[in-house]
Motif scaffolding. Structure first.
Motif, PDB file in Angstrom:
ATOM      1  N   SER A 159      35.401  41.393  48.939  1.00  0.00           N
ATOM      2  CA  SER A 159      35.225  41.840  47.564  1.00  0.00           C
ATOM      3  C   SER A 159      35.527  40.681  46.628  1.00  0.00           C
ATOM      4  N   SER A 160      34.478  40.002  46.214  1.00  0.00           N
ATOM      5  CA  SER A 160      34.638  38.792  45.403  1.00  0.00           C
ATOM      6  C   SER A 160      35.205  39.050  44.021  1.00  0.00           C
ATOM      7  N   ILE A 161      35.149  40.272  43.565  1.00  0.00           N
ATOM      8  CA  ILE A 161      35.623  40.555  42.214  1.00  0.00           C
ATOM      9  C   ILE A 161      37.048  41.106  42.194  1.00  0.00           C
ATOM     10  N   THR A 162      37.762  41.011  43.334  1.00  0.00           N
ATOM     11  CA  THR A 162      39.148  41.466  43.406  1.00  0.00           C
ATOM     12  C   THR A 162      39.985  40.668  42.422  1.00  0.00           C
ATOM     13  N   GLN A 163      40.656  41.359  41.536  1.00  0.00           N
ATOM     14  CA  GLN A 163      41.452  40.673  40.519  1.00  0.00           C
ATOM     15  C   GLN A 163      42.873  40.379  40.972  1.00  0.00           C
ATOM     16  N   GLY A 164      43.337  41.068  41.980  1.00  0.00           N
ATOM     17  CA  GLY A 164      44.680  40.805  42.470  1.00  0.00           C
ATOM     18  C   GLY A 164      44.811  41.275  43.905  1.00  0.00           C
ATOM     19  N   ASP A 165      44.955  40.334  44.824  1.00  0.00           N
ATOM     20  CA  ASP A 165      45.107  40.655  46.240  1.00  0.00           C
ATOM     21  C   ASP A 165      46.524  41.171  46.437  1.00  0.00           C
ATOM     22  N   SER A 166      46.683  42.462  46.678  1.00  0.00           N
ATOM     23  CA  SER A 166      48.007  43.073  46.773  1.00  0.00           C
ATOM     24  C   SER A 166      48.795  42.521  47.958  1.00  0.00           C
ATOM     25  N   VAL A 167      48.100  42.069  48.999  1.00  0.00           N
ATOM     26  CA  VAL A 167      48.788  41.532  50.165  1.00  0.00           C
ATOM     27  C   VAL A 167      49.214  40.085  49.922  1.00  0.00           C
ATOM     28  N   PHE A 168      48.394  39.317  49.253  1.00  0.00           N
ATOM     29  CA  PHE A 168      48.636  37.888  49.078  1.00  0.00           C
ATOM     30  C   PHE A 168      49.248  37.603  47.719  1.00  0.00           C
ATOM     31  N   ASP A 169      50.309  38.292  47.407  1.00  0.00           N
ATOM     32  CA  ASP A 169      51.112  38.054  46.208  1.00  0.00           C
ATOM     33  C   ASP A 169      50.322  38.180  44.909  1.00  0.00           C
ATOM     34  N   GLY A 170      49.324  39.034  44.890  1.00  0.00           N
ATOM     35  CA  GLY A 170      48.595  39.318  43.662  1.00  0.00           C
ATOM     36  C   GLY A 170      47.655  38.228  43.190  1.00  0.00           C
ATOM     37  N   ILE A 171      47.371  37.236  44.021  1.00  0.00           N
ATOM     38  CA  ILE A 171      46.467  36.151  43.617  1.00  0.00           C
ATOM     39  C   ILE A 171      45.051  36.699  43.504  1.00  0.00           C
TER      40      ILE A 171
END
Length: 180
Positions: free
Chosen positions: A41-53
């Motif tokens: 998902s290229s439009i993910t604004q915050g990766d919850s697993v990877f510290d919100g990056i």
């Protein structure tokens, strides 16, 4: 420069984030896990697993995997197919104007870019590069190299047509009778 499209964009062009290891619920996540999330998902604004990056680039736009990765096995399901990618694509988007006089800086940047990559050599990398001006530069080069050939060809055609269509009786009257 407006934007840079690259897989490093999934880390906001911060190479140090590739070394991060995030621990969550007794599991460790690294840059590959974040890349897999962004590929899905290229439009993910915050990766919850990877510290919100965010998966967005520094300019705020998405890094689509089919744009920044190349030569992947399309027969596999997505996003896993992107993991088979054998190349990366880095795109530098420059400001461009309809008025050529306002494109001087972009043209200079492109020329320096072409010079740098033309002189770059690495035994483990095959680099393919081009810029918007590459096509125009090649057309100019071909035009200059073909000028003599074209001039000779037209001269020969002109002489041939004049002789074959003209009516002349003797070689002395060739230029008069052939209407050259």
């Amino acid at each position: 420069m407006c934007a840079v499209q690259t897989p490093l964009g999934w880390f906001q062009s911060n190479a140090f984030r590739l070394d991060y290891i995030y621990k969550k619920d007794k599991l460790e996540y690294n840059y590959l896990d974040h890349m897999l999330t962004c590929m899905g998902s290229s439009i993910t604004q915050g990766d919850s697993v990877f510290d919100g990056i965010s998966c967005a680039g520094r300019f705020g736009g998405p890094m689509f995997p089919n744009v920044v990765l190349g030569d992947f096995d399309e027969s596999q399901p997505l996003p896993e197919a992107y993991l088979t990618s054998r190349s990366i694509v880095i795109t530098f988007l420059l400001n461009n104007n309809v008025d050529d006089s306002k494109n001087r800086k972009a043209m200079q940047w492109e020329q320096e870019f072409l010079n740098l990559l033309h002189d770059y050599n690495h035994p483990n990398l095959d680099i393919v590069y081009y810029s918007e001006r590459s096509l125009q530069d090649e057309l100019d080069r071909q035009s200059r190299s073909s000028l003599t050939t074209v001039a000779i060809s037209y001269s020969v055609m002109f002489v041939y047509i004049s002789i074959t269509l003209g009516r002349f009786t003797t070689f002395r009257r060739l230029f008069i009778d052939s209407k050259m």
